[in-house]
Design an enzyme around this catalytic site. Sequence first.
Site, PDB file in Angstrom:
ATOM      1  N   LYS A  90       0.075   4.246  -0.195  1.00  0.00           N
ATOM      2  CA  LYS A  90      -0.565   5.433   0.415  1.00  0.00           C
ATOM      3  C   LYS A  90      -0.338   6.643  -0.499  1.00  0.00           C
ATOM      4  O   LYS A  90      -0.313   6.480  -1.719  1.00  0.00           O
ATOM      5  CB  LYS A  90      -0.052   5.625   1.844  1.00  0.00           C
ATOM      6  N   GLU A 130      -5.482  -4.992  10.394  1.00  0.00           N
ATOM      7  CA  GLU A 130      -4.453  -3.980  10.634  1.00  0.00           C
ATOM      8  C   GLU A 130      -4.768  -3.241  11.926  1.00  0.00           C
ATOM      9  O   GLU A 130      -5.580  -2.295  11.922  1.00  0.00           O
ATOM     10  CB  GLU A 130      -4.420  -2.964   9.482  1.00  0.00           C
ATOM     11  N   GLY A 135       2.404   2.170  10.878  1.00  0.00           N
ATOM     12  CA  GLY A 135       3.368   3.260  10.759  1.00  0.00           C
ATOM     13  C   GLY A 135       4.053   3.636  12.061  1.00  0.00           C
ATOM     14  O   GLY A 135       4.692   4.681  12.153  1.00  0.00           O
ATOM     15  N   GLU A 161      -6.893   4.650   7.757  1.00  0.00           N
ATOM     16  CA  GLU A 161      -6.725   6.096   7.502  1.00  0.00           C
ATOM     17  C   GLU A 161      -7.986   6.682   6.883  1.00  0.00           C
ATOM     18  O   GLU A 161      -8.313   7.848   7.113  1.00  0.00           O
ATOM     19  CB  GLU A 161      -5.478   6.319   6.618  1.00  0.00           C
ATOM     20  N   ASN A 175       0.869  -1.186   0.000  1.00  0.00           N
ATOM     21  CA  ASN A 175       0.000   0.000   0.000  1.00  0.00           C
ATOM     22  C   ASN A 175       0.901   1.230   0.000  1.00  0.00           C
ATOM     23  O   ASN A 175       1.497   1.569   1.017  1.00  0.00           O
ATOM     24  CB  ASN A 175      -0.905  -0.020   1.240  1.00  0.00           C
ATOM     25  N   SER A 204       3.373  -2.218  10.454  1.00  0.00           N
ATOM     26  CA  SER A 204       4.811  -2.246  10.737  1.00  0.00           C
ATOM     27  C   SER A 204       5.491  -3.554  10.328  1.00  0.00           C
ATOM     28  O   SER A 204       6.446  -3.989  10.978  1.00  0.00           O
ATOM     29  CB  SER A 204       5.075  -1.924  12.213  1.00  0.00           C
ATOM     30  N   HIS A 213      -9.612   1.208   4.754  1.00  0.00           N
ATOM     31  CA  HIS A 213      -8.316   1.370   5.432  1.00  0.00           C
ATOM     32  C   HIS A 213      -8.511   2.283   6.642  1.00  0.00           C
ATOM     33  O   HIS A 213      -9.302   3.224   6.601  1.00  0.00           O
ATOM     34  CB  HIS A 213      -7.283   1.958   4.463  1.00  0.00           C
TER      35      HIS A 213
HETATM   36  P1  13P Z   1       2.962   0.289   7.736  1.00  0.00           P
HETATM   37  O1  13P Z   1       3.463  -0.986   7.119  1.00  0.00           O
HETATM   38  O2  13P Z   1       3.719   1.515   7.277  1.00  0.00           O
HETATM   39  O3  13P Z   1       2.832   0.185   9.214  1.00  0.00           O
HETATM   40  O4  13P Z   1       1.460   0.534   7.164  1.00  0.00           O
HETATM   41  C1  13P Z   1       0.566  -0.507   7.223  1.00  0.00           C
HETATM   42  C2  13P Z   1      -0.611  -0.138   6.412  1.00  0.00           C
HETATM   43  O5  13P Z   1      -1.360   0.764   6.750  1.00  0.00           O
HETATM   44  C3  13P Z   1      -0.840  -0.865   5.166  1.00  0.00           C
HETATM   45  O6  13P Z   1      -2.125  -0.627   4.678  1.00  0.00           O
END
Ligand code: 13P
Length: 255
Positions: A12, A168, A174, A98, A10, A211, A96
């Site tokens: 982002k 997740e 993150g 976010e 992803n 992560s 997601h």
């Molecule tokens: P990270 O791997 O940066 O923690 O992000 C995970 C994520 O949100 C994947 O959709």
Amino acid sequence: MRPRHLLIGNWKMNLGPKEARPFARELKAKACATSRTDVWVTPPTASLEAVASELSGTPIAVGAQNVHWANAGAFTGETSPLFLADLGVKFSLVGHSERRTLFGETSEQVAQRTKNALSAGLTAVVCIGETEAERTSQQTEAVLLEQLTPVLDVVDANSAVRVIVAYEPVWAIGTGKVASLQEIQDAHRFIISTWNSRKLSRPAVVLYGGSVNPGNFSEILRLPEVDGALVGGASIKIDQWLSLISIAEETPVGQ
Ligand code: 13P
């Protein structure tokens, strides 16, 4: 349980068209000949065309990061699944964290987005997960159920083969704080048993995200309840992403 590992990057809001094209070219050169791993990527919307055209004809699937619940109309800033399909996009993330936390998407909207993605023939990768406060107050399973139920209500026997769940935990995204193997196993077992209660045509496929990096991926992927990973930060650094692919290639499926 899936017959192959699934690794989804992803991106982002990273890698605009100018950076995405050479990144996709490198992936095409180095990540196409996998024997037990499917590699998928979700570039930002502005890079979808560039990446989809670079990766067309390869086994690397290109997906969107979100998809709308309508096919056309007055929905400024949204993307129809029909437009995505025209670009050669095969799947979309939905829900997601976010999108849920920063943009206020509800579980009901996530279900409507999922439903329309499936109607357009896309695969939906439905993201669910609890916040740290919800985990601390023993709400993890209640939250997973609240997020998963409306989605399972729109999935039928035909479309179930095109639904993937990504667990997740919000507190692991993150942050460098990866969930423990026990926490991952417990959450995945709960998701699998919730899926199984619906008597759908095929078993649940559940990815872990939060992560994931080359240092922790192998032990996570060895859990029998884990079909693969949804990766943020480590998917946009080519060396780390290629290492994750190599780790998946070295890990037997179903271990
Ligand atoms: P990270 O791997 O940066 O923690 O992000 C995970 C994520 O949100 C994947 O959709």
